[in-house]
Design a protein around this motif. Structure first.
Motif, PDB file in Angstrom:
ATOM      1  N   GLU A 182      -0.713  10.867  10.429  1.00 30.28           N
ATOM      2  CA  GLU A 182      -1.438  10.377  11.917  1.00 30.28           C
ATOM      3  C   GLU A 182      -0.354   9.940  12.814  1.00 30.28           C
ATOM      4  N   LYS A 183       1.019   9.915  12.480  1.00 29.85           N
ATOM      5  CA  LYS A 183       2.101   9.474  13.326  1.00 29.85           C
ATOM      6  C   LYS A 183       2.140   8.010  13.571  1.00 29.85           C
ATOM      7  N   ASN A 184       1.222   7.176  12.472  1.00 37.21           N
ATOM      8  CA  ASN A 184       1.543   5.738  12.446  1.00 37.21           C
ATOM      9  C   ASN A 184       3.003   5.494  11.711  1.00 37.21           C
ATOM     10  N   LYS A 225       0.850  -1.309   0.029  1.00 34.06           N
ATOM     11  CA  LYS A 225       0.090   0.053  -0.081  1.00 34.06           C
ATOM     12  C   LYS A 225       0.800   1.281   0.227  1.00 34.06           C
ATOM     13  N   MET A 226       0.526   2.220  -1.058  1.00 36.40           N
ATOM     14  CA  MET A 226       1.201   3.478  -0.830  1.00 36.40           C
ATOM     15  C   MET A 226       0.926   4.643   0.304  1.00 36.40           C
ATOM     16  N   ILE A 227       1.983   4.751   1.159  1.00 41.17           N
ATOM     17  CA  ILE A 227       1.584   5.491   2.303  1.00 41.17           C
ATOM     18  C   ILE A 227       1.998   7.173   1.714  1.00 41.17           C
ATOM     19  N   ILE A 228       1.094   7.966   1.614  1.00 40.41           N
ATOM     20  CA  ILE A 228       1.192   9.434   1.036  1.00 40.41           C
ATOM     21  C   ILE A 228       1.432  10.368   1.944  1.00 40.41           C
ATOM     22  N   GLY A 229       2.299  11.109   1.721  1.00 40.70           N
ATOM     23  CA  GLY A 229       2.763  12.312   2.468  1.00 40.70           C
ATOM     24  C   GLY A 229       3.474  12.018   3.801  1.00 40.70           C
ATOM     25  N   ALA A 230       4.289  10.876   3.936  1.00 39.24           N
ATOM     26  CA  ALA A 230       4.834  10.467   4.750  1.00 39.24           C
ATOM     27  C   ALA A 230       6.109  11.256   5.137  1.00 39.24           C
TER      28      ALA A 230
END
Ligand code: MV4
Length: 506
Positions: free
Chosen positions: A289-291, A209-214
């Motif tokens: 969300e700081k995950n 899954k692509m994590i965006i804006g991390a």
């Protein structure tokens, strides 16, 4: 020797299988510990600094890395001829080749790095995922190893879009393809397989899954051969372009003590899962969300290690040498205290006004910044010839301050002092970044340099002034600038802060 390919024993002479600033860094650590040093060099590096500073130096081939710094046979031959009891690989070149680590151990030479097996497991990005996940480390939702195309396509529906096709043998951004919708998936998998086969000789791919804006946050680890592992806090590495980091900091603007402890403990668990020894780094993505999610482990000393050294007071390279000799870590987790703030700018011979095109030629004049809180790790000097054979990083400018504001203001001052004539450098890029409102207020992610930062647009002078003033005012208060200039407040409050700064200055 352990059966996972680790040898620790006393040695009095180290061969440094590298060049440039990192060869200098390792030489200095050896000399401080009274350890003899052996340099190796290519044709292009006959006059290099590391050749002059080492106790002995051996020519190992022509300029292309594959004919010199990548030649395991020649390097091991020099180790034997010179009587070096250990090899330090630095970063790049042979640093993350499990076969090289094993070949050193088989020759009775200490590899100053992790066991060969830890390099191998972490080098296979799917094996790394499954191994650390079993140890309780959060990974990005993705596919299990061993799936064919039909199974991958079925799994994608579960994962959802956007997603990334990643090469199992990849890493560091190599062999990655984004997919935004189901109709593109089969084509992307096929293309990714072809690319991975050409680049790595292995066409295995998986989906994430692509994590965006991390943000890209990494945890520095130290481990000894007795199984003690400690974390030395995090580094903020989001400011990068095309997977080349440009600016790193320690600590990160967005990591508080609780998050640091949780990420640190998870990183330690990941290292223990592969019986890790020596210095290593766990890379995480930290979402809005700081995950946080494990990305990969770098099983080597990293370019940006100095920011951690300045904030923790621990000499990471000295510690690598000690644990390679079989000594216990000199610190427990409770001993590690972070104090102040450090920022590193990578100085590259490249033209930031012309698409960061590498620049070569003779350095005719150079003036290096110095003074309070300034460290420069470099391999170049007046008369040095920048060649196209190796990467374009010629120096690292690291500034330390009590607060982030002080470190940033020092960096502005040091960049202003820095002169490198004869080749183009990215110093103007860094100066522009130190003028950036978003940088000064800590509001950026991994897309910032490529998508929101341009050498051509100048920030409105009043907005810039507000940011600089906020940085200064925040420093006076021991705060972060973002606590003063809230996101979105850009240029509303400049006069207010200006007058506050004027008052503080009196
Ligand atoms: C990702 C990602 C988003 N989602 N994985 C790039 C380097 C390699 N270590 C993995 N990378 C990424 N993996 C998922 N599931 C975004 C990146 C990424 C990135 C990561 C760290 C620093 C800069 C980056 C720039 C672009 C993409």
């Amino acid at each position: 020797m352990r059966n996972d390919g680790l040898l620790t024993q006393r040695f009095d002479k180290v061969l440094i299988a590298n060049r440039g600033e990192i060869a200098m860094r390792i030489l200095r650590a050896c000399h401080e510990l009274g350890i003899g040093t052996v340099a190796v060099y290519s044709d292009a590096d006959r006059n290099a600094l590391h050749v002059r500073y080492a106790h002995e130096a051996y020519h190992i081939g022509s300029s292309a890395a594959r004919d010199s710094y990548l030649r395991m046979d020649k390097i091991l031959d020099v180790a034997k001829r010179s009587g070096a009891g250990a090899v330090h690989p630095g970063y790049g070149f042979l640093a993350e080749r499990a076969t090289f680590a094993q070949a050193c151990v088989d020759a009775g030479i200490v590899f100053i790095g992790p066991p060969a097996n830890a390099i191998r497991v972490m080098g296979d990005k799917q094996e790394a995922r499954t191994t650390v996940r079993a140890a309780g480390v959060p990974v990005v939702p993705g596919t299990e190893p061993g799936l064919n195309d039909t199974e991958l396509i079925a799994a994608a529906a579960e994962i959802g879009y956007p997603l990334l096709v990643k090469a199992t043998a990849g890493g560091g951004g190599k062999g990655m393809r984004p997919v935004s919708e189901a109709s593109q998936l089969a084509g992307a998998i096929a293309a990714a397989r072809r690319e991975a086969m050409a680049a790595f000789g292995d066409d295995t791919v998986y989906l994430e899954k692509m994590i965006i804006g991390a943000r890209h946050i990494e945890i520095q680890l130290l481990a000894d051969a007795d199984g003690n592992v400690i974390y030395l806090g995090e580094r903020e590495c989001s400011l990068q372009r095309r997977h080349q980091k440009l600016i790193e900091e320690c600590p990160s603007f967005v990591v508080d003590e609780d998050l640091r402890r949780r990420m640190g403990q998870v990183a330690v668990a990941a290292a223990k899962a592969v019986n890790y020894v020596n210095a290593g780094t766990i890379e995480f993505l930290l979402d809005k969300e700081k995950n946080f999610y494990f990305l990969e482990m770098n099983t080597r000393l990293q370019v940006e290690h100095p920011v951690t050294e300045l904030v923790t007071g621990i000499d990471i390279v000295q510690e690598q040498l000690r644990v390679a000799r079989g000594r216990k870590l000199r610190w427990t987790q409770a001993d590690v205290q972070m104090k102040g703030w450090a920022i590193e700018c990578r100085i590259n011979a490249e033209d930031p006004y012309n698409n960061y095109l590498p620049s070569t030629g003779k350095i005719t004049t150079t003036r290096t910044p110095a003074g309070p809180g300034v460290r420069v790790d470099t391999g170049v000097f007046q008369g040095y010839e920048v060649t196209p054979y190796y990467d374009s990083m010629i120096s690292k400018l690291i500034c330390y301050g009590e607060t982030r504001g002080e470190a940033a203001l020092r960096m502005r001052r040091a960049l202003e002092e820095y002169r490198i004539m004869g080749v183009k450098t990215n110093i103007p890029f860094h100066q522009h970044m130190m003028d950036s409102h978003r940088f000064l207020t800590g509001q950026f992610d991994t897309t910032f340099v490529e998508e929101r930062f341009s050498m051509n647009d100048r920030e409105a002078p009043d907005g810039l002034e507000a940011a600089i003033m906020a940085t200064l005012v925040a420093h006076q208060h021991g705060q972060q600038a973002s606590q003063i200039v809230a996101p979105g407040e850009r240029d509303t409050s400049n006069w207010k802060w200006y007058s506050r700064w004027e008052r503080l200055r009196r």
